[in-house]
Scaffold this active site. Structure first.
Site, PDB file in Angstrom:
ATOM      1  CG  ASP A 446     -22.696 -23.643 -45.903  1.00  0.00           C
ATOM      2  OD1 ASP A 446     -23.649 -22.932 -45.539  1.00  0.00           O
ATOM      3  OD2 ASP A 446     -22.392 -23.807 -47.102  1.00  0.00           O
ATOM      4  CD  GLU A 449     -28.876 -22.466 -42.200  1.00  0.00           C
ATOM      5  OE1 GLU A 449     -28.026 -21.555 -42.240  1.00  0.00           O
ATOM      6  OE2 GLU A 449     -28.723 -23.551 -42.782  1.00  0.00           O
ATOM      7  CG  ASP A 525     -26.029 -19.273 -50.365  1.00  0.00           C
ATOM      8  OD1 ASP A 525     -24.850 -19.172 -49.987  1.00  0.00           O
ATOM      9  OD2 ASP A 525     -26.637 -20.356 -50.377  1.00  0.00           O
TER      10      ASP A 525
END
Length: 784
Positions: A446, A449, A525
């Site tokens: 997670d 990015e 999300d």
């Protein structure tokens, strides 16, 4: 809610202290870039000019223009590489290993009007005297035309910053063409006219269909038209933008207006690949180029239950026991950042989880695996083992002055491993030994990015941050989009070294072209709402067409409390997607099926049991995805790309070749229109036959969504008494059908046997012929 509102809302959830630190982090990033990036100066636009000559090479050759050169190379299998100004296929983060061998039969020869062409068995490439490149079928039908590129370079050569010129390429496709791909896009899977950014981004808070970009962006387009399908991949990881214009047939004075595409990239090489053929052939060629998909262990194809905010070992046991008491199948439980000590990666909060290995062992005895979140940010805390180990290994990203780049993430002020450095990947991969010792069987990456909380500006690392980039050296402008991909590689290879006898299970929120080699992904999300449900399907289908077959959404949405109806419809969709996982935020309502009432529990239980019944089919699809590149979940036009009505159908999908799934995506619906590809299709509940192509109206009560089986299909399913049985749907009279069974040989690397089946209907009798594993007689259940 716009991006700024989302970030401020997110900051409020973590408290004023972290919010203030995020302001400092944003200012620090801005100052670093002001110091570390060159100031823009005067530029000049350039074009290739007129062709001066050409030099044949194996597989093609180099065409030289007045101000540039173009290398055209056809590789074995028919993929075409085009590289301007000396750009070669390697180095590349997308390619799997060395570049494929060239097609020795491809020949460069002069064309009319002073241009050149490359002849090969599967494609014809025509280069005009001014640098336009056309890709045609062997019969001469044009699939795409790339206009001569334009690029901007500094007037003063001393002002060059090492990133290369900015460039733009405009292309034309057929007027009837439809665009797909570009990574994970919430609107789609068909991409409408508009602009799409190529910069992996955490949108902050939750995202909706109008939000762009998201976590995974890829310069990969699949273009489907009457003339044929092709995939184009611009192998460049820099920030950029793709703008699409849809074509129009009979526009103006009766002439077609072609579809158009413009690709702008802020640096890096001007190089791209084109693959042509049927969608199945194109994805096969793409997988051959970028690598087969990692094969998930069979348990990862069952149901996963996750939550940010389990809070304690006691709560995990309570949830698992709830599934067990109600007879609901469960394959895995995921622990989020709240099981860490102060959110520090590779640690455990011993007060909340005093005996993780014991918990994992107890769950495993009940057939439930434990999966751990892994974030890349490492708390910059002197004395902390992970931080000190990374410093000793020289593993963290640094700025232009050689200092550690710091940002603000969940544990506080943090540093970031440079996964573009092989030494850093090796160090990071070894850290998973701690996770394995805690009893975890799988891992979800997670915040990669990567994210650094920022009160304003881009919530990531400074663009001036320095990266190793496999020894070439460069900055975050090039490394950003491949950060998640290289993190996945570090985890996958580290786990493979730690437990060489087991297939690693890794899935990642961010990534880039080729990420399928190391695992899958999930939606991130997604907003709780009917728009979020629709976006879930768009993301899975779009990613599959970019070569990432294993993905799925947060069932029920990430935040808020879904209505019982919305939760159930999301759950029913998820039961037919590769990654079947419920997940929610710490502030969201619960996601256990029994929390939504007896009726939802009954119907969700039926969907769960159907998923487990279809597990042999999902295992087969996983093996086929690895071998052929075909995604599990496919657009309904997959086998009929010439059907224009199917090309525009976005609310249903094929699961493999045999099943068509039509989820309910609107509130209050108890029927829905279903568009059928050609052939006969059976309603799997009523057994009623429907003929395609065309559209039918089917019942969709709250208890189920429409699922149809292709006539003649052989679907491997779990037998009532264990083992595998064959569900055979009768072919139409005089027609044939078939199916495949690939039974997983375990969690290791053994290559399982492929068993093929052929069905025939003659004189009212259906026969099933088997090729492979002749010693096994599978029970057959006839349907239709």
């Amino acid at each position: 809610m716009d991006a700024g509102d989302k970030w401020m809302a997110a900051l409020r959830t973590v408290g004023t202290g972290q919010g203030l630190r995020s302001v400092r982090s944003a200012w620090r990033r801005r100052c670093a870039d002001a110091m570390g990036l060159p100031r823009p100066g005067a530029e000049r636009a350039r074009v290739p000019g007129v062709a001066q000559g050409a030099e044949p090479e194996p597989g093609g050759g180099v065409v030289r223009f007045a101000r540039s050169s173009l290398r055209v190379r056809v590789v074995a299998g028919g993929a075409v590489f085009c590289g301007w100004d000396g750009a070669e296929p390697e180095p590349s983060y997308a390619l799997a290993g060395a570049c494929p061998e060239v097609d020795e039969r491809a020949v460069l020869e002069p064309d009319t009007d002073g241009g050149w062409r490359v002849l090969s068995e599967r494609v014809l490439v025509v280069v005009s005297r001014h640098g336009a490149v056309e890709v045609r079928t062997p019969g001469g039908v044009r699939l795409r035309r790339d206009l001569p590129p334009r690029w901007w370079e500094p007037v003063d050569p001393q002002a060059q910053d090492g990133g290369g010129p900015r460039w733009v390429q405009r292309s034309e496709v057929a007027a009837d063409a439809r665009f797909f791909g570009l990574g994970g896009r919430a609107a789609g899977p068909r991409l409408r006219a508009g602009s799409y950014r190529l910069w992996n981004t955490d949108p902050g808070g939750v995202f909706e269909p109008g939000d762009d970009p998201l976590y995974i962006t890829m310069p990969v387009q699949l273009v489907v038209a009457d003339a044929g399908s092709h995939l184009v991949f611009h192998d460049n990881s820099w920030d950029g933008r793709v703008t699409l214009w849809e074509g129009e047939e009979g526009a103006g004075s009766g002439h077609d207006r072609p579809g158009r595409c413009e690709v702008r990239l802020e640096g890096g090489p001007l190089r791209y690949w084109v693959m042509a053929g049927t969608p199945a052939r194109v994805l096969h060629d793409w997988a051959a180029l970028t690598g087969g998909a990692a094969l998930p262990p069979a348990w990862a194809l069952g149901h996963h239950h996750a939550r940010w905010g389990f809070g304690s070992e006691r709560e995990v046991r309570r949830v698992v026991e709830g599934y067990k008491e109600r007879g609901l199948p469960l394959s895995a439980v995921h622990l989020d950042i709240d099981h860490y000590r102060g959110h520090r990666v590779f640690t455990v909060d011993r007060e909340r989880f005093p005996d993780l290995p014991g918990l994992a062992a107890d769950l495993r005895r009940d057939g439930v695996r434990l999966v751990s979140i892994v974030d890349p940010a490492v708390k910059a805390e002197p004395g902390m083992a992970v931080y000190e180990g990374g410093r000793e290994a020289g593993a963290f990203v640094r700025d232009v002055q050689g200092r550690e780049v710091r940002g603000e993430v969940w544990p506080g002020e943090s540093v970031f491993p440079d996964f573009t450095d092989p030494k850093a990947r090796a160090w990071w991969g070894g850290l998973y030994a701690e996770r394995l010792a805690q009893g975890f069987s799988g891992f979800w990456h997670d915040m990669n990015e990567p994210v650094s909380f920022a009160a304003f500006g881009d919530p990531t690392l400074p663009r001036s941050a320095r990266h190793v980039l496999e020894g070439r050296g460069g900055d975050h402008r090039e490394a950003h989009n491949v950060y998640g991909l290289t993190m996945a590689r570090a985890g996958y290879e580290g786990l493979g070294a730690l437990r060489p006898g087991e297939r690693p299970f890794v899935f990642s929120r961010s990534g880039w072209a080729g990420m399928q080699r190391y695992g899958g992904t999930w939606s991130g999300d997604v907003v709780t709402g009917w728009t979020g449900l629709r976006a879930s399907l768009a993301l899975v289908l779009g990613l599959g067409l970019c070569g990432v077959p294993y993905s799925g959404p947060d069932i029920g949405g990430f935040t808020g409390s879904p209505s019982p109806e919305l939760y159930l419809r999301w759950f029913q969709l998820g039961a037919y997607l590769p990654l079947f996982r419920t997940h929610s935020a710490i502030s969201a309502g619960r996601r256990e099926p029994w929390e939504f009432g007896a009726e939802v529990l009954e119907h969700a239980g039926a969907a769960l049991r159907e998923r487990m019944r279809l597990l042999p089919y999902f295992v087969t699809l996983a093996h086929l995805a690895r071998r052929t590149g075909a995604p599990y979940a496919r657009p309904v036009w997959w086998r009929s790309p010439e059907d224009r009505a199917l090309r525009d159908c976005e609310d249903e999908f094929l699961l493999g070749d045999s099943l068509l799934v039509a989820p309910v995506l609107e509130a209050g619906a108890d029927r829905r229109a279903v568009r059928l590809p050609r052939g006969r299709w059976y309603d799997t509940v009523t057994g009623r036959a429907h003929e395609g192509p065309g559209q039918v109206l089917l019942e969709a009560p709250l208890s189920r969504i429409p699922v149809l089986a292709r006539a003649g299909s052989v679907i491997p399913v779990a037998g009532a008494e264990g083992g595998v049985e064959l569900e055979v749907w009768a072919p139409a009279a005089g027609r044939t059908g078939g199916g495949v069974l690939i039974a997983d040989a375990g969690e290791g690397w053994e290559r399982p046997e492929v068993v093929r089946f052929t069905t025939r209907a003659r004189g009212g009798v259906v026969t099933v012929e088997q090729e492979g594993a002749p010693e096994v007689a599978y029970p057959v259940r006839m349907r239709g």
